[in-house]
Design a protein around this motif. Structure first.
Motif, PDB file in Angstrom:
ATOM      1  N   PRO A 185      12.885  20.285   1.864  1.00 58.16           N
ATOM      2  CA  PRO A 185      13.500  19.424   0.839  1.00 58.16           C
ATOM      3  C   PRO A 185      12.988  17.988   0.819  1.00 58.16           C
ATOM      4  CG  PRO A 185      15.165  20.729   1.917  1.00 58.16           C
ATOM      5  CD  PRO A 185      13.884  20.983   2.668  1.00 58.16           C
ATOM      6  N   GLU A 186      12.603  17.455   1.931  1.00 62.73           N
ATOM      7  CA  GLU A 186      12.165  16.047   1.964  1.00 62.73           C
ATOM      8  C   GLU A 186      10.704  15.862   1.561  1.00 62.73           C
ATOM      9  OE1 GLU A 186      11.463  17.860   5.973  1.00 62.73           O
ATOM     10  OE2 GLU A 186      13.124  17.857   4.575  1.00 62.73           O
TER      11      GLU A 186
ATOM     12  N   ARG B  44       7.524  18.871  -3.154  1.00 65.83           N
ATOM     13  CA  ARG B  44       8.700  19.643  -3.567  1.00 65.83           C
ATOM     14  C   ARG B  44       9.576  18.845  -4.531  1.00 65.83           C
ATOM     15  NH1 ARG B  44      12.829  23.464  -0.287  1.00 65.83           N
ATOM     16  NH2 ARG B  44      14.643  23.185  -1.599  1.00 65.83           N
TER      17      ARG B  44
ATOM     18  N   ASN C 122      10.450  20.161  -8.177  1.00 64.10           N
ATOM     19  CA  ASN C 122      11.836  20.346  -8.620  1.00 64.10           C
ATOM     20  C   ASN C 122      12.132  19.541  -9.880  1.00 64.10           C
ATOM     21  OD1 ASN C 122      12.386  22.083  -6.545  1.00 64.10           O
ATOM     22  ND2 ASN C 122      13.355  20.534  -5.250  1.00 64.10           N
TER      23      ASN C 122
ATOM     24  N   GLU D 147      17.588  18.035  -5.873  1.00 60.39           N
ATOM     25  CA  GLU D 147      17.606  18.813  -4.631  1.00 60.39           C
ATOM     26  C   GLU D 147      19.022  19.240  -4.260  1.00 60.39           C
ATOM     27  OE1 GLU D 147      14.937  19.973  -3.028  1.00 60.39           O
ATOM     28  OE2 GLU D 147      16.301  21.045  -1.715  1.00 60.39           O
ATOM     29  N   SER D 148      19.992  18.368  -4.459  1.00 66.43           N
ATOM     30  CA  SER D 148      21.371  18.732  -4.108  1.00 66.43           C
ATOM     31  C   SER D 148      21.882  19.871  -4.988  1.00 66.43           C
ATOM     32  CB  SER D 148      22.288  17.513  -4.190  1.00 66.43           C
ATOM     33  OG  SER D 148      22.339  17.026  -5.503  1.00 66.43           O
TER      34      SER D 148
ATOM     35  N   GLN E 115      20.204  23.041  -3.678  1.00 71.74           N
ATOM     36  CA  GLN E 115      20.830  23.463  -2.418  1.00 71.74           C
ATOM     37  C   GLN E 115      22.189  24.109  -2.687  1.00 71.74           C
ATOM     38  OE1 GLN E 115      19.458  23.555   0.597  1.00 71.74           O
ATOM     39  NE2 GLN E 115      17.567  22.731  -0.265  1.00 71.74           N
TER      40      GLN E 115
ATOM     41  N   GLU F 266      10.650  28.568   3.607  1.00 73.35           N
ATOM     42  CA  GLU F 266      10.111  27.205   3.625  1.00 73.35           C
ATOM     43  C   GLU F 266       9.078  27.032   4.727  1.00 73.35           C
ATOM     44  OE1 GLU F 266      13.213  24.307   3.846  1.00 73.35           O
ATOM     45  OE2 GLU F 266      14.144  24.997   1.988  1.00 73.35           O
TER      46      GLU F 266
END
Length: 114
Positions: free
Chosen positions: A38-39, A43, A47, A55-56, A59, A76
């Motif tokens: 995610p970081e 990506r 996204n 990202e939230s 998730q 991942e």
């Protein structure tokens, strides 16, 4: 750019098909999505430009899918290099790489982010 390890060099996906592939949907090819953590900056750009969710939100979506047992998030990898090595070893594996990164001839660019 989105690349895949596929013997069919003619496969080209549109944005909606790429989005569907990475969100666990159905597409007309036997491809399996893999992702970066995610970081990772690549990506985040992917996204934003393809998935269209933060990202939230992504998730949250995957937590719900996992909880209900319907789908699993893409596997991942720590960085682009380890993802690239996985793509080269696994037929059907599909991932996104930063623009300008050298793509080995064994992989097919199936979508280029405008």
């Amino acid at each position: 750019m989105v690349v895949a390890n596929t013997g069919d060099q003619s496969i080209q996906l549109n944005r909606q098909q790429v989005r569907s592939l990475f969100m666990g949907g159905v597409i007309p090819y036997q491809l399996k999505a893999v992702a970066l953590p995610p970081e990772n900056h690549t990506r985040v750009l992917f996204n934003t430009k393809i998935i269209g969710l933060t990202e939230s939100r992504i998730q949250s979506y995957w937590a719900q899918m996992r909880f209900t047992g319907r789908k699993r998030a893409p596997r991942e990898f720590d960085n682009e290099t380890s993802m690239l090595q996985f793509l080269l070893r696994n037929v059907g594996a599909t991932g996104y790489l930063p623009a300008g990164m050298d793509v080995p001839e064994q992989l097919t660019v199936i979508y280029t982010i405008p």
